[in-house]
Motif scaffolding. Structure first.
Motif, PDB file in Angstrom:
ATOM      1  N   VAL A 111       1.193  -2.752  -4.652  1.00  0.00           N
ATOM      2  CA  VAL A 111       0.227  -1.752  -4.948  1.00  0.00           C
ATOM      3  C   VAL A 111      -0.724  -1.066  -4.563  1.00  0.00           C
ATOM      4  O   VAL A 111      -0.717  -0.031  -3.481  1.00  0.00           O
ATOM      5  CB  VAL A 111       0.072  -1.625  -6.171  1.00  0.00           C
ATOM      6  CG1 VAL A 111      -0.037  -0.003  -6.896  1.00  0.00           C
ATOM      7  CG2 VAL A 111       1.213  -1.869  -7.341  1.00  0.00           C
ATOM      8  N   GLU A 112      -1.814  -2.486  -3.695  1.00  0.00           N
ATOM      9  CA  GLU A 112      -2.667  -1.246  -3.282  1.00  0.00           C
ATOM     10  C   GLU A 112      -1.947  -1.318  -1.586  1.00  0.00           C
ATOM     11  O   GLU A 112      -2.153  -0.258  -0.917  1.00  0.00           O
ATOM     12  CB  GLU A 112      -3.668  -2.547  -3.035  1.00  0.00           C
ATOM     13  CG  GLU A 112      -4.785  -2.335  -2.529  1.00  0.00           C
ATOM     14  CD  GLU A 112      -6.335  -3.716  -1.781  1.00  0.00           C
ATOM     15  OE1 GLU A 112      -6.630  -3.493  -1.479  1.00  0.00           O
ATOM     16  OE2 GLU A 112      -5.183  -5.225  -2.479  1.00  0.00           O
ATOM     17  N   SER A 113      -1.353  -1.738  -1.145  1.00  0.00           N
ATOM     18  CA  SER A 113      -0.947  -1.521  -0.135  1.00  0.00           C
ATOM     19  C   SER A 113      -0.009  -0.273  -0.343  1.00  0.00           C
ATOM     20  O   SER A 113      -0.337   0.604   0.618  1.00  0.00           O
ATOM     21  CB  SER A 113       0.473  -3.302   0.200  1.00  0.00           C
ATOM     22  OG  SER A 113       0.662  -2.184   1.809  1.00  0.00           O
ATOM     23  N   LEU A 114       0.074  -0.006  -1.198  1.00  0.00           N
ATOM     24  CA  LEU A 114       1.333   0.978  -1.224  1.00  0.00           C
ATOM     25  C   LEU A 114       0.415   2.615  -1.125  1.00  0.00           C
ATOM     26  O   LEU A 114       0.845   3.606  -0.857  1.00  0.00           O
ATOM     27  CB  LEU A 114       2.928   1.066  -2.551  1.00  0.00           C
ATOM     28  CG  LEU A 114       3.760   0.354  -2.270  1.00  0.00           C
ATOM     29  CD1 LEU A 114       4.107   0.018  -3.536  1.00  0.00           C
ATOM     30  CD2 LEU A 114       4.534   0.933  -0.881  1.00  0.00           C
ATOM     31  N   VAL A 115      -0.395   2.175  -2.023  1.00  0.00           N
ATOM     32  CA  VAL A 115      -1.612   3.341  -1.966  1.00  0.00           C
ATOM     33  C   VAL A 115      -1.956   4.003  -0.786  1.00  0.00           C
ATOM     34  O   VAL A 115      -2.503   4.812  -0.169  1.00  0.00           O
ATOM     35  CB  VAL A 115      -2.411   2.780  -3.693  1.00  0.00           C
ATOM     36  CG1 VAL A 115      -3.475   4.041  -3.063  1.00  0.00           C
ATOM     37  CG2 VAL A 115      -2.081   3.307  -5.379  1.00  0.00           C
TER      38      VAL A 115
END
Length: 622
Positions: A305-309
């Motif tokens: 999720v951190e990467s997607l943001v």
């Protein structure tokens, strides 16, 4: 008394441009006397981010450029364009800059006159509300575009370093260096001369420079290391490092900062950035043979999720990705439980509820699930499904999904029923609704099959789809609950914050923000007989059925996307800081851009709630 020539020209000018063209000529004549004309030389900043604005400007001649808070050109205003309504409707200070790109004459209206027209002139406020709605759509696009690019294009090298560098001194032998590498499980080793990086030795060096040529391992490591190796700045980007490594045909790149070695990045690390997605994650989950192994894989989800943001994923995309991973975890745990217990005695369907059912799950989610069991099940079969639910629920806890505070789980006998009983429960909810019961039951109207015999779910879903539109009192109670879920915004457009407890001075972006739109969409979706569970799809169905104005539907969908994106970004920030993700935001972490558009999003939701309340007469429900 006749207008003089100049005022008459201004009147005619206004009557030729929206929103004044729809006003009565007499009203425009009176308005003209309350305006002033102001001249702005080319290059003049008319509005500045962070500065209050108390006027509406109408471009009479010339042109202006409008930029958002990060400097992106969002509009070019030519003759007849109005600007400044954002602050008059949404509050100061301005988040936009407006600069005259030509010598410009503007008609200037004060805030009191603007407010009076909003109250008395038909269509006047609606015109500027539609502008605000377009800004909301632009804000959504900006939030996503500002972080566009793949992970390897956006990631800083320092963020890839997960451990302190493993080193040896120049006096180490080849055998000692190899032993250190083997013990640490690494493919490269930094060789230090005191605090200075003197060289690097890799497993390839040991293979080609030692074993292949029969070199004595008692010799110094300095004899086989690469001296003065190529290094990278810790603040460099991953793609820069990748280009450097490909160009030099190297596989390990030491990172340095102020002359100090921070660690090593490998080509495998860089490639792994592009593998932080649900396809790889779900594939890994499907291979695991124990709950503990699945839990270890599930722990990677917050980093995904951190990467997607950091990339260009929308909140809708991120919700589907988190849901996909959650489904994969649950399916694998169910399969492992079945392998342990043996084949089920009768068909069943494991269903997920709430945000996962809507494909909108974020981090910090708990368990919401149930079992639909074939009507052929006997009393003796109950124990099998009770144990199945227990095994899966316990494993879900281990994988990071805590138990539901409201006990809406298959471990609860009331959530583990035969199909016939489920049909009666839903019929009772829809034909003899009790307000408190409907509030607790609303989550069951967001249901999706995950594993087992999906035909059991399909029968129940078809009953709801056909029965709900004719259940007027049920829909009215559901609407009443939706209206009560107010957005966290006060009368004067300030955020409503928790006043005490562990969450003091924070706002709950899930309950009154995301949850409020979910509740609205659920009522509309059920009312039109839509089979959709997803909030965006339910709103689209309501618009298609003519139950909701297309503009209102678009506003709500944009508001939902923006609020959801802010939540994902908040959760990613907590992951990055080593904290548990949650749904509680402090206004201090929000930029003025975020605050402004969150207020606008909450205002859109509140307006939609008001319309829903009037439509169903929720104030008259007993």
């Amino acid at each position: 008394m006749a207008l003089d020539v100049e005022l008459a020209e201004i009147r005619d000018f206004l009557l030729a441009h929206p929103p004044f063209e729809s006003m009565a000529p007499g009203a425009v004549e009176r308005l003209v006397r309350r305006l002033r004309v102001e001249y702005f030389r080319r290059g003049t900043a008319i509005m500045v981010p962070g500065r209050d604005n108390l006027h509406l400007f109408i471009v009479r001649s010339g042109a202006v450029d409008m930029h958002d808070a990060v400097g992106t050109l969002v509009d070019r205003g030519e003759v007849g364009t109005c600007f400044g309504s954002t602050t008059l409707l949404g509050g100061n200070p301005s988040t936009f800059s407006v600069v005259a790109i030509e010598d410009t004459l503007a008609l200037v209206m004060d805030a009191a006159t603007f407010a009076e027209l909003c109250s008395n002139a038909p269509g006047f406020e609606e015109f500027f509300d539609s502008q605000r709605a377009r800004r909301m759509a632009g804000a959504v696009a900006l939030q996503q575009a500002s972080s566009s690019g793949s992970a390897v294009l956006k990631t800083r090298l320092r963020d890839m370093v997960k451990r302190e560098p493993v080193t040896v001194g120049l006096d180490a032998t080849i055998r000692q260096a190899a032993a250190v590498m083997a013990e640490a499980g690494i493919s490269s080793l930094l060789v230090m001369d005191g605090e200075r990086l003197a060289g690097i030795v890799t497993d390839r060096d040991l293979r080609n420079r030692v074993l292949a040529v029969g070199l004595d391992p008692a010799g110094p490591v300095s004899a086989v290391m690469t001296t003065e190796p190529v290094t990278a700045r810790a603040d460099g980007l991953a793609f820069e490092a990748l280009l450097e490594m490909v160009g030099r045909r190297i596989h390990h790149l030491p990172l340095v900062e102020d002359g100090r070695a921070l660690g090593v990045v490998t080509t495998t690390d860089l490639m792994r950035l592009e593998h932080a997605n649900p396809v790889y994650l779900a594939g890994d989950i499907a291979k695991q043979e124990s709950g503990a192994a699945i839990a270890k894989i599930a722990a990677r989800l917050p980093s995904v999720v951190e990467s997607l943001v950091a990339q260009d994923a929308s909140a809708a995309d991120m919700g589907r990705i988190v849901t996909t991973v959650g489904d994969a975890i649950e399916r694998r745990l169910i399969a492992l439980a079945e392998a342990r217990l043996g084949a089920p005695p009768v068909p069943y369907c494991w269903v997920t509820l709430g945000s996962r059912a809507r494909m909108e799950q974020a981090l910090a989610a708990d368990q919401d699930n149930a079992l639909i069991i074939d009507d052929a099940a006997t009393s003796a079969d109950k124990e099998y499904f009770a144990e199945l639910a227990r095994l899966v629920s316990n494993a879900l806890v281990e994988a990071g999904y805590p138990t539901c505070a409201g006990d809406v789980m298959a471990t609860n006998p009331n959530c583990r029923l035969r199909l016939k009983k489920w049909r009666k429960v839903f019929t009772d909810w829809m034909t003899a609704p009790v307000p408190e019961a409907i509030l607790r039951a609303s989550i069951f109207f967001d249901m999706r099959p995950v594993a087992g015999d999906a035909s059991l779910y399909a029968e129940l879903a078809e009953q709801v789809r056909t029965q709900a539109p004719t259940s007027a009192r049920f829909l009215a109670h559901l609407a009443g609950a939706a209206v009560l879920n107010e957005p966290p915004i006060g009368f004067f457009r300030g955020f409503v914050l928790a006043k005490e407890g562990a969450h003091r001075d924070t706002l709950d972006i899930k309950r009154g923000g995301i949850g409020a739109v979910v509740d609205l969409a659920r009522v509309h979706g059920l009312a039109v007989g839509s089979p959709a569970q997803n909030t965006d799809e339910r709103l689209a169905a309501a618009v298609a059925a003519g139950r909701m104005d297309a503009g209102r539907g678009a506003d709500l969908r944009d508001a939902f996307e923006f609020i959801s994106y802010v939540r994902f970004r908040h959760q990613a920030a907590r992951v990055r800081a080593g904290q548990a993700p949650d749904n509680r935001l402090s206004p201090d972490e929000l930029s003025s851009f975020d605050k402004r558009h969150l207020r606008e999003a909450f205002a859109i939701v509140r307006s939609a709630q008001s319309t829903l309340g009037v439509a169903y007469g929720t104030g008259k429900l007993g």
